[in-house]
Design a protein around this motif. Structure first.
Motif, short mmCIF file in Angstrom:
data_model
loop_
_atom_site.label_atom_id
_atom_site.label_comp_id
_atom_site.label_asym_id
_atom_site.label_seq_id
_atom_site.Cartn_x
_atom_site.Cartn_y
_atom_site.Cartn_z
N MET A 1 0.82 -1.19 0.00
CA MET A 1 0.00 0.00 0.00
C MET A 1 0.87 1.26 0.00
N LYS A 2 1.97 1.21 0.76
CA LYS A 2 2.84 2.37 0.85
C LYS A 2 3.53 2.63 -0.49
N THR A 3 3.90 1.56 -1.21
CA THR A 3 4.53 1.72 -2.52
C THR A 3 3.55 2.34 -3.50
N PHE A 4 2.30 1.90 -3.46
CA PHE A 4 1.28 2.46 -4.34
C PHE A 4 1.08 3.94 -4.06
N LEU A 5 1.08 4.31 -2.80
CA LEU A 5 0.93 5.72 -2.43
C LEU A 5 2.13 6.55 -2.88
N LYS A 6 3.33 5.98 -2.78
CA LYS A 6 4.52 6.68 -3.26
C LYS A 6 4.48 6.89 -4.76
N ILE A 7 3.98 5.91 -5.51
CA ILE A 7 3.86 6.06 -6.96
C ILE A 7 2.84 7.15 -7.29
N LEU A 8 1.74 7.19 -6.56
CA LEU A 8 0.74 8.24 -6.80
C LEU A 8 1.29 9.62 -6.46
N LEU A 9 2.07 9.73 -5.39
CA LEU A 9 2.69 11.01 -5.04
C LEU A 9 3.72 11.44 -6.07
N THR A 10 4.46 10.47 -6.59
CA THR A 10 5.43 10.78 -7.65
C THR A 10 4.69 11.24 -8.92
N ALA A 11 3.57 10.59 -9.23
CA ALA A 11 2.78 11.01 -10.39
C ALA A 11 2.25 12.42 -10.20
N SER A 96 14.75 16.52 -13.01
CA SER A 96 15.16 15.48 -12.06
C SER A 96 15.48 16.08 -10.69
N ILE A 97 16.10 17.25 -10.68
CA ILE A 97 16.41 17.90 -9.40
C ILE A 97 15.12 18.30 -8.68
N LEU A 98 14.22 18.93 -9.41
CA LEU A 98 12.95 19.36 -8.79
C LEU A 98 12.10 18.16 -8.39
N LEU A 99 12.12 17.09 -9.19
CA LEU A 99 11.36 15.89 -8.85
C LEU A 99 11.90 15.27 -7.56
N SER A 100 13.20 15.26 -7.40
CA SER A 100 13.80 14.74 -6.17
C SER A 100 13.37 15.57 -4.96
N ILE A 101 13.37 16.88 -5.12
CA ILE A 101 12.95 17.76 -4.02
C ILE A 101 11.48 17.54 -3.67
N PHE A 102 10.62 17.51 -4.71
CA PHE A 102 9.19 17.31 -4.48
C PHE A 102 8.94 15.97 -3.82
N ARG A 103 9.60 14.91 -4.30
CA ARG A 103 9.40 13.57 -3.74
C ARG A 103 9.85 13.53 -2.29
N SER A 104 10.97 14.14 -1.96
CA SER A 104 11.43 14.10 -0.57
C SER A 104 10.46 14.83 0.35
N ILE A 105 9.91 15.95 -0.12
CA ILE A 105 8.93 16.68 0.69
C ILE A 105 7.66 15.85 0.87
N LEU A 106 7.15 15.29 -0.23
CA LEU A 106 5.91 14.51 -0.15
C LEU A 106 6.10 13.24 0.67
N PHE A 107 7.24 12.57 0.51
CA PHE A 107 7.48 11.34 1.28
C PHE A 107 7.68 11.64 2.75
N SER A 108 8.25 12.81 3.07
CA SER A 108 8.40 13.16 4.49
C SER A 108 7.03 13.42 5.12
N LEU A 109 6.11 13.99 4.35
CA LEU A 109 4.74 14.16 4.85
C LEU A 109 4.08 12.81 5.06
#
Length: 116
Positions: A1-11, A96-109
């Motif tokens: 479930m957590k992987t699916f949520l991470k994929i949705l956040l990345t999308a 790629s830089i901005l995607l990494s920043i966005f993903r780290s922020i979203l995953f920390s939430l």
């Protein structure tokens, strides 16, 4: 479930960045989910090989060459997916830089919500 949520956040991050950055286009939400899955798979299988083969360049540049590897992963995703386009290397680099920043922020939430 957590992987699916991470994929949705990345999308979600891919869609937001496609609207912000000129030169990056995503046709729709389904394409953004496919982009998130493909980027995850490329990071899982191709990125370790690229890191291994470019280890001397990574060491000499004190790890900054990893940004180039991230841009190459984005360009590979561009070639593999119809409906996702990146106009050039520098666009992929910034994406790629901005995607990494966005993903780290979203995953920390995501981590904060699951611990409560």
């Amino acid at each position: 479930m957590k992987t699916f949520l991470k994929i949705l956040l990345t999308a979600l991050a891919v869609i937001v960045l496609a609207n912000i950055l000129p030169g990056v286009t995503v046709v729709g939400y389904t394409t953004a989910i496919i982009v998130a899955i493909v980027i995850s798979l490329l990071n899982m299988f191709v990125r370790p090989l690229l890191v291994f083969f470019t280890l001397p360049a990574t060491i000499v540049t004190l790890g900054l060459f990893l940004f180039v590897i991230n841009a190459i992963i984005i360009l590979l995703a561009d070639k593999l997916i119809d409906g996702f386009a990146v106009s050039g290397f520098f666009t992929a680099f910034f994406f790629s830089i901005l995607l990494s920043i966005f993903r780290s922020i979203l995953f920390s939430l995501l981590k904060e919500k699951s611990s409560n």
